[in-house]
Design a protein around this motif. Structure first.
Motif, short mmCIF file in Angstrom:
data_model
loop_
_atom_site.label_atom_id
_atom_site.label_comp_id
_atom_site.label_asym_id
_atom_site.label_seq_id
_atom_site.Cartn_x
_atom_site.Cartn_y
_atom_site.Cartn_z
N LEU A 302 22.44 6.04 -13.13
CA LEU A 302 22.65 6.95 -14.25
C LEU A 302 23.75 6.42 -15.18
N PRO A 303 23.39 5.96 -16.37
CA PRO A 303 24.41 5.66 -17.38
C PRO A 303 24.95 6.93 -18.03
N SER A 304 24.22 8.03 -17.93
CA SER A 304 24.66 9.34 -18.39
C SER A 304 23.73 10.37 -17.75
N LEU A 305 24.05 11.64 -17.92
CA LEU A 305 23.22 12.68 -17.32
C LEU A 305 21.89 12.86 -18.04
N SER A 306 21.78 12.36 -19.26
CA SER A 306 20.53 12.52 -20.00
C SER A 306 19.68 11.25 -20.00
N HIS A 307 20.16 10.18 -19.40
CA HIS A 307 19.42 8.93 -19.32
C HIS A 307 19.51 8.39 -17.90
N PHE A 308 18.48 7.70 -17.48
CA PHE A 308 18.50 7.09 -16.16
C PHE A 308 17.77 5.75 -16.20
N VAL A 309 18.12 4.91 -15.25
CA VAL A 309 17.46 3.61 -15.09
C VAL A 309 16.72 3.66 -13.77
N SER A 310 15.41 3.57 -13.82
CA SER A 310 14.61 3.71 -12.61
C SER A 310 14.56 2.39 -11.84
N ILE A 311 14.04 2.46 -10.64
CA ILE A 311 13.96 1.29 -9.78
C ILE A 311 13.07 0.21 -10.38
N GLY A 312 12.11 0.60 -11.19
CA GLY A 312 11.23 -0.38 -11.80
C GLY A 312 11.91 -1.27 -12.81
N TYR A 313 13.09 -0.86 -13.29
CA TYR A 313 13.81 -1.66 -14.28
C TYR A 313 14.90 -2.52 -13.64
N TYR A 314 15.59 -1.99 -12.62
CA TYR A 314 16.71 -2.77 -12.08
C TYR A 314 16.32 -3.64 -10.89
N MET A 315 15.22 -3.35 -10.22
CA MET A 315 14.85 -4.16 -9.06
C MET A 315 14.41 -5.58 -9.44
N PRO A 316 13.74 -5.80 -10.59
CA PRO A 316 13.41 -7.18 -10.95
C PRO A 316 14.62 -8.09 -11.08
N ALA A 317 15.77 -7.54 -11.50
CA ALA A 317 16.98 -8.37 -11.59
C ALA A 317 17.37 -8.90 -10.22
N PHE A 318 17.27 -8.04 -9.21
CA PHE A 318 17.54 -8.50 -7.85
C PHE A 318 16.48 -9.50 -7.39
N GLY A 319 15.23 -9.25 -7.76
CA GLY A 319 14.16 -10.15 -7.37
C GLY A 319 14.36 -11.56 -7.90
N LEU A 320 14.87 -11.68 -9.12
CA LEU A 320 15.12 -13.01 -9.69
C LEU A 320 16.19 -13.75 -8.89
N LEU A 321 17.20 -13.03 -8.41
CA LEU A 321 18.22 -13.67 -7.57
C LEU A 321 17.63 -14.12 -6.24
N ALA A 322 16.78 -13.28 -5.66
CA ALA A 322 16.18 -13.63 -4.37
C ALA A 322 15.24 -14.82 -4.50
N VAL A 323 14.58 -14.95 -5.64
CA VAL A 323 13.66 -16.08 -5.85
C VAL A 323 14.41 -17.41 -5.79
#
Length: 549
Positions: A302-323
């Motif tokens: 949550l960057p704020s209470l009216s916006h959120f970042v779902s797992i579909g957006y932040y998990m690829p960043a981790f995937g690139l590191l794991a690759v």
């Protein structure tokens, strides 16, 4: 909204809060029992005791004994198979008296309503998280922490949701919602949305991570503010500790959050009646649920209470590191497969000359034995350390952990039989080990897995026996789990806009280590055993590769 919008009822609630908000010294069990009974609740108590593995110097306690008091408002319109919980921790002094008073006032008000379809449990727990842990274990007939508690004499239905109320002052300017729970668990996003919707409807200032939402979302300053808020959530989630009493409910798949009343000396003021209207609205909404909250996300930032970042957006960043780890492992596999070897008659004999997994068994075993020592020795040898050194029990535990951690650096073990190919096999195993470890960690606690990946992946990809030893050793130590924690302490203070000096930061660092161990032994936090038994041994494998001879 609701009957609290009636001016006469609002005045009655104010008068009730004035009478109930007398200074509380300790836990007034008898007074709470009589007050709840006078409100028409079924009242029960639970005693508990817990001996800490070592003294908690932050709260100055070692043997904890206390009593929880809870009252049950039975649902008049349903078979009483489901329940909601409203709790308020009763701390020494008068730190949370307003919350206890508001809880009792709401109990009196809720008792006169006929629309409740779920039992409502009003809980006043002593010794904050320890008392809450005892009550939850008693309610669910489990004992996962070895705590002594008396069985509960009264129960409601299956708990669907819970809110914990903390009011640090009788003057409240904004309400802050805390979501981070044990081991990085989060409640369903709909619970946060419900809180935000009612704050907007009633006109209450609401914050998350103590930060107000900005209107200039698309500007550079607004973007920076959102990133800071989200990074605070990442740091708190990565710690694995429950940041409020609600954090222990999440272990039992109960959607819960902590609502904190904050006095930040703004001109805007919120009275207790307005907070009561907010809680009434939330509980009426939860009361109407036909099933558990599950329609929204359980993995989000949550960057704020009216916006959120779902797992579909932040998990690829981790995937690139794991690759990166997988590609590096594939490169080593190709190198090992491409190296020719000949027997005496000139026929290829890779099975005889290529090292196998058994050739790197020694560093694997020793690294994990060092990790086991890091996990077990600090608490077990605290008495010996206190007898021989002028330190307290807590200092002995922390310093022993640091000593064992440092001693592991002096144990690089390698296999001389395969001087050139042995380290490649070891690194191949270590890379695959790290990839699986980070992947599993990110599934359980994304923030912890991502922070570990940011520090360990560059070191794992870079280190070989042929790089400059001194510079590489410094680089590897700087990216080790211990230094990552040290940097995180200073970074967290910067995000909170409370920077500290190096000396104060070091003391805070030692306190964080002790608190992490206590969270594991008291509540079952997995961060300490994860780092000690898996992450640290894995890092030691790369340390061994650097000093391979």
């Amino acid at each position: 909204m609701g009957l609290l919008s009636d001016p006469n009822r609002r005045q009655a609630l104010i008068n009730l809060l004035t009478r109930l908000n007398a200074p509380i010294c300790g836990m007034p069990v008898d007074w709470l029992v009589k007050t709840m009974q006078a409100r028409g609740l079924e009242v029960f108590t639970q005693s508990f005791s817990r001996t800490l593995p070592f003294p908690d110097e932050n709260t100055e306690r070692y043997v904890v004994k206390g009593t929880n008091v809870y009252g049950i408002l039975r649902a008049p319109r349903a078979p009483r198979t489901e329940a909601l919980v409203l709790s308020a921790p009763c701390t020494p002094g008068d730190n949370n008296n307003q919350a206890v008073g508001l809880l009792l006032g709401l109990a009196h008000y809720f008792r006169n309503q006929v629309y409740w379809a779920k039992d409502i449990i009003f809980l006043v727990n002593e010794h904050d998280l320890i008392g809450m842990q005892a009550w939850l274990e008693g309610y669910h007939h489990t004992n996962v922490t070895g705590m002594d508690w008396s069985p509960l004499q009264g129960r409601g239905g299956s708990i669907q949701a819970a809110l914990s109320l903390e009011l640090s002052s009788d003057v409240v300017t904004s309400l802050d919602i805390v979501l981070e729970g044990l081991n990085g668990q989060l409640p369903n996003l709909d619970l946060a949305n419900l809180f935000y919707a009612f704050c907007q409807k009633i006109g209450v200032l609401c914050t998350i991570q103590g930060k107000l939402q900005r209107n200039d979302w698309d500007s550079a300053s607004g973007y920076n503010h959102a990133v800071q808020t989200m990074m605070l959530m990442v740091m708190k989630q990565a710690s694995g500790r429950p940041w409020g009493d609600h954090g222990l409910f999440l272990r039992y798949h109960i959607e819960a959050a902590t609502v904190k009343g904050v006095n930040s000396f703004r001109h805007y003021k919120t009275d207790a009646t307005t907070i009561g209207r907010l809680l009434e609205g939330m509980y009426r909404k939860l009361n109407n649920l036909l099933e558990r909250l599950h329609q929204s996300y359980f993995f989000y930032l949550l960057p704020s209470l009216s916006h959120f970042v779902s797992i579909g957006y932040y998990m690829p960043a981790f995937g690139l590191l794991a690759v990166i780890l997988l590609l590096r492992a594939l490169d080593l596999w190709v190198q090992l497969s491409a190296q020719p070897s000949r027997t005496e008659d000139g026929v290829a004999g890779t099975e005889q000359s290529n090292p196998g997994v058994l050739s790197v068994l020694t560093p694997l075993v020793i690294s994990h034995l060092t990790g086991a020592a890091l996990y077990m020795l600090p608490v077990r040898f605290q008495e010996v350390a206190v007898e021989h050194f002028p330190v307290s029990e807590t200092e002995a535990v922390v310093l022993t952990a640091i000593a064992v951690y440092t001693a592991g650096l002096a144990l690089p073990h390698n296999t001389h039989r395969y001087p050139d190919m042995g380290w490649r096999v070891l690194k191949l195993v270590a890379l695959l080990y790290l990839a699986v470890l980070l992947g599993c960690t990110a599934v359980i606690n994304f923030s912890l897995g991502f922070i570990l990946a940011l520090t360990l992946v560059p070191a794992a990809a870079y280190v070989t026996p042929h790089v400059p030893k001194a510079l590489s050793a410094f680089f590897l130590v700087a990216l080790s789990p211990a230094c990552t924690l040290l940097f995180s302490v200073f970074f967290f203070q910067e995000l909170q806009e409370m920077p500290v000096s190096f000396q104060d930061g070091w003391l805070l660092y030692l306190s964080v280590i002790a608190q992490g161990m206590l969270d594991h032994y008291l509540y079952g936090s997995l961060v300490f055993p994860l780092v000690a038994l898996l992450v640290y041994p894995c890092w030691l494998l790369f340390w061994n590769i650097l000093f391979w001879k």
